[in-house]
Design a protein around this motif. Structure first.
Motif, PDB file in Angstrom:
ATOM      1  N   UNK A 290       0.837  -1.204   0.000  1.00  0.00           N
ATOM      2  CA  UNK A 290       0.000   0.000   0.000  1.00  0.00           C
ATOM      3  C   UNK A 290       0.870   1.252   0.000  1.00  0.00           C
ATOM      4  N   UNK A 291       1.823   1.318   0.919  1.00  0.00           N
ATOM      5  CA  UNK A 291       2.663   2.523   1.030  1.00  0.00           C
ATOM      6  C   UNK A 291       3.609   2.649  -0.160  1.00  0.00           C
ATOM      7  N   UNK A 292       4.339   1.595  -0.450  1.00  0.00           N
ATOM      8  CA  UNK A 292       5.385   1.662  -1.467  1.00  0.00           C
ATOM      9  C   UNK A 292       4.882   1.629  -2.891  1.00  0.00           C
ATOM     10  N   UNK A 293       3.968   0.698  -3.163  1.00  0.00           N
ATOM     11  CA  UNK A 293       3.574   0.467  -4.546  1.00  0.00           C
ATOM     12  C   UNK A 293       2.329   1.244  -4.967  1.00  0.00           C
ATOM     13  N   UNK A 294       1.348   1.351  -4.079  1.00  0.00           N
ATOM     14  CA  UNK A 294       0.110   2.039  -4.447  1.00  0.00           C
ATOM     15  C   UNK A 294       0.174   3.550  -4.223  1.00  0.00           C
ATOM     16  N   UNK A 295       0.950   3.988  -3.232  1.00  0.00           N
ATOM     17  CA  UNK A 295       1.013   5.422  -2.935  1.00  0.00           C
ATOM     18  C   UNK A 295       2.265   6.069  -3.526  1.00  0.00           C
ATOM     19  N   UNK A 296       3.456   5.596  -3.121  1.00  0.00           N
ATOM     20  CA  UNK A 296       4.694   6.275  -3.507  1.00  0.00           C
ATOM     21  C   UNK A 296       5.055   6.145  -4.990  1.00  0.00           C
ATOM     22  N   UNK A 297       4.965   4.928  -5.546  1.00  0.00           N
ATOM     23  CA  UNK A 297       5.378   4.755  -6.953  1.00  0.00           C
ATOM     24  C   UNK A 297       4.663   5.711  -7.906  1.00  0.00           C
ATOM     25  N   UNK A 298       3.340   5.817  -7.849  1.00  0.00           N
ATOM     26  CA  UNK A 298       2.672   6.728  -8.784  1.00  0.00           C
ATOM     27  C   UNK A 298       2.924   8.210  -8.493  1.00  0.00           C
ATOM     28  N   UNK A 299       3.123   8.553  -7.222  1.00  0.00           N
ATOM     29  CA  UNK A 299       3.375   9.958  -6.880  1.00  0.00           C
ATOM     30  C   UNK A 299       4.756  10.381  -7.360  1.00  0.00           C
ATOM     31  N   UNK A 300       5.763   9.563  -7.097  1.00  0.00           N
ATOM     32  CA  UNK A 300       7.135   9.913  -7.461  1.00  0.00           C
ATOM     33  C   UNK A 300       7.369   9.676  -8.960  1.00  0.00           C
ATOM     34  N   UNK A 301       6.803   8.625  -9.499  1.00  0.00           N
ATOM     35  CA  UNK A 301       6.825   8.331 -10.941  1.00  0.00           C
ATOM     36  C   UNK A 301       8.221   8.446 -11.565  1.00  0.00           C
ATOM     37  N   UNK A 302       9.176   7.813 -10.934  1.00  0.00           N
ATOM     38  CA  UNK A 302      10.559   7.853 -11.423  1.00  0.00           C
ATOM     39  C   UNK A 302      10.788   6.802 -12.508  1.00  0.00           C
ATOM     40  N   UNK A 303      11.309   7.223 -13.669  1.00  0.00           N
ATOM     41  CA  UNK A 303      11.591   6.240 -14.726  1.00  0.00           C
ATOM     42  C   UNK A 303      12.720   5.291 -14.313  1.00  0.00           C
ATOM     43  N   UNK A 304      12.691   4.118 -14.850  1.00  0.00           N
ATOM     44  CA  UNK A 304      13.722   3.129 -14.529  1.00  0.00           C
ATOM     45  C   UNK A 304      15.031   3.465 -15.245  1.00  0.00           C
ATOM     46  N   UNK A 305      16.171   3.038 -14.680  1.00  0.00           N
ATOM     47  CA  UNK A 305      17.473   3.380 -15.270  1.00  0.00           C
ATOM     48  C   UNK A 305      17.643   2.930 -16.716  1.00  0.00           C
ATOM     49  N   UNK A 306      17.118   1.765 -17.065  1.00  0.00           N
ATOM     50  CA  UNK A 306      17.306   1.271 -18.429  1.00  0.00           C
ATOM     51  C   UNK A 306      16.563   2.115 -19.472  1.00  0.00           C
ATOM     52  N   UNK A 307      15.602   2.943 -19.031  1.00  0.00           N
ATOM     53  CA  UNK A 307      14.897   3.805 -19.989  1.00  0.00           C
ATOM     54  C   UNK A 307      15.711   5.041 -20.333  1.00  0.00           C
ATOM     55  N   UNK A 308      16.690   5.356 -19.500  1.00  0.00           N
ATOM     56  CA  UNK A 308      17.517   6.549 -19.701  1.00  0.00           C
ATOM     57  C   UNK A 308      18.836   6.189 -20.383  1.00  0.00           C
ATOM     58  N   UNK A 309      19.446   5.082 -19.962  1.00  0.00           N
ATOM     59  CA  UNK A 309      20.716   4.626 -20.551  1.00  0.00           C
ATOM     60  C   UNK A 309      20.429   3.488 -21.524  1.00  0.00           C
ATOM     61  N   UNK A 310      21.245   3.383 -22.517  1.00  0.00           N
ATOM     62  CA  UNK A 310      21.089   2.320 -23.507  1.00  0.00           C
ATOM     63  C   UNK A 310      21.796   1.060 -23.012  1.00  0.00           C
ATOM     64  N   UNK A 311      21.009   0.108 -22.484  1.00  0.00           N
ATOM     65  CA  UNK A 311      21.565  -1.145 -21.973  1.00  0.00           C
ATOM     66  C   UNK A 311      20.744  -2.318 -22.503  1.00  0.00           C
ATOM     67  N   UNK A 312      21.378  -3.448 -22.578  1.00  0.00           N
ATOM     68  CA  UNK A 312      20.671  -4.684 -22.924  1.00  0.00           C
ATOM     69  C   UNK A 312      20.273  -5.370 -21.623  1.00  0.00           C
ATOM     70  N   UNK A 313      18.980  -5.456 -21.378  1.00  0.00           N
ATOM     71  CA  UNK A 313      18.496  -6.072 -20.146  1.00  0.00           C
ATOM     72  C   UNK A 313      18.651  -7.581 -20.198  1.00  0.00           C
ATOM     73  N   UNK A 314      18.965  -8.169 -19.053  1.00  0.00           N
ATOM     74  CA  UNK A 314      19.091  -9.617 -18.937  1.00  0.00           C
ATOM     75  C   UNK A 314      17.744 -10.272 -18.611  1.00  0.00           C
ATOM     76  N   UNK A 315      16.764  -9.440 -18.245  1.00  0.00           N
ATOM     77  CA  UNK A 315      15.434  -9.941 -17.890  1.00  0.00           C
ATOM     78  C   UNK A 315      14.397  -9.224 -18.745  1.00  0.00           C
ATOM     79  N   UNK A 316      13.168  -9.709 -18.658  1.00  0.00           N
ATOM     80  CA  UNK A 316      12.067  -9.045 -19.346  1.00  0.00           C
ATOM     81  C   UNK A 316      11.909  -7.634 -18.767  1.00  0.00           C
TER      82      UNK A 316
END
Length: 139
Positions: free
Chosen positions: A30-56
């Motif tokens: 509730x605190x971390x995923x439902x409240x903070x994630x959408x409020x802070x809305x920080x993009x993930x590092x791989x969206x900013x740097x060009x990297x080949x992800x090892x996972x989906x």
């Protein structure tokens, strides 16, 4: 799954531990995923740097780390009830946290926030369970 499984056992101590673990995961979610994630809305590092992800490619925002937070919430509860197994679960939680950095899906501050929120959620769940059980014994 372990929390749900433990609720259907005959052992009251195991039921209490499973219930507390479930409450910790709900508090963190509730605190971390439902409240903070959408409020802070920080993009993930791989969206900013060009990297080949090892996972989906994960969906959603980066802050705080859900894997880290839920791992530390569970590990905190397990450590409270069983120190030996708890140490192992804390090590596992730390490895999960490191893997999120290694996989380039979180920033270090996402991980730190996940650790803090997870531990706080675990401690809140322990306190809530203790309060609920004291009330139920007095009635």
């Amino acid at each position: 799954m372990a929390a749900i499984y433990s609720l259907f056992q005959n052992n009251n101590k195991l039921k209490r531990e499973g219930f507390t673990l479930g409450v910790a995961l709900i508090i963190f979610s509730v605190i971390g995923l439902l409240i903070l994630k959408p409020i802070i809305a920080r993009p993930r590092p791989f969206t900013i740097a060009d990297v080949n992800l090892l996972i989906k490619e994960p969906i959603g925002f980066s802050f705080p780390s859900g894997h880290t937070g839920s791992s530390f919430a569970a590990a905190t509860v397990i450590y409270f009830y069983n120190k030996k197994i708890g140490v192992l679960t804390l090590i596992l939680a730390a490895l999960i946290a490191f893997s999120r950095l290694y996989l380039f899906v979180h920033y270090p501050t996402d991980i730190i926030a996940g650790i803090i929120l997870g531990i706080v959620a675990g401690k809140l769940a322990i306190n809530c369970t203790n309060i609920l059980l004291k009330k139920s014994y007095h009635n």
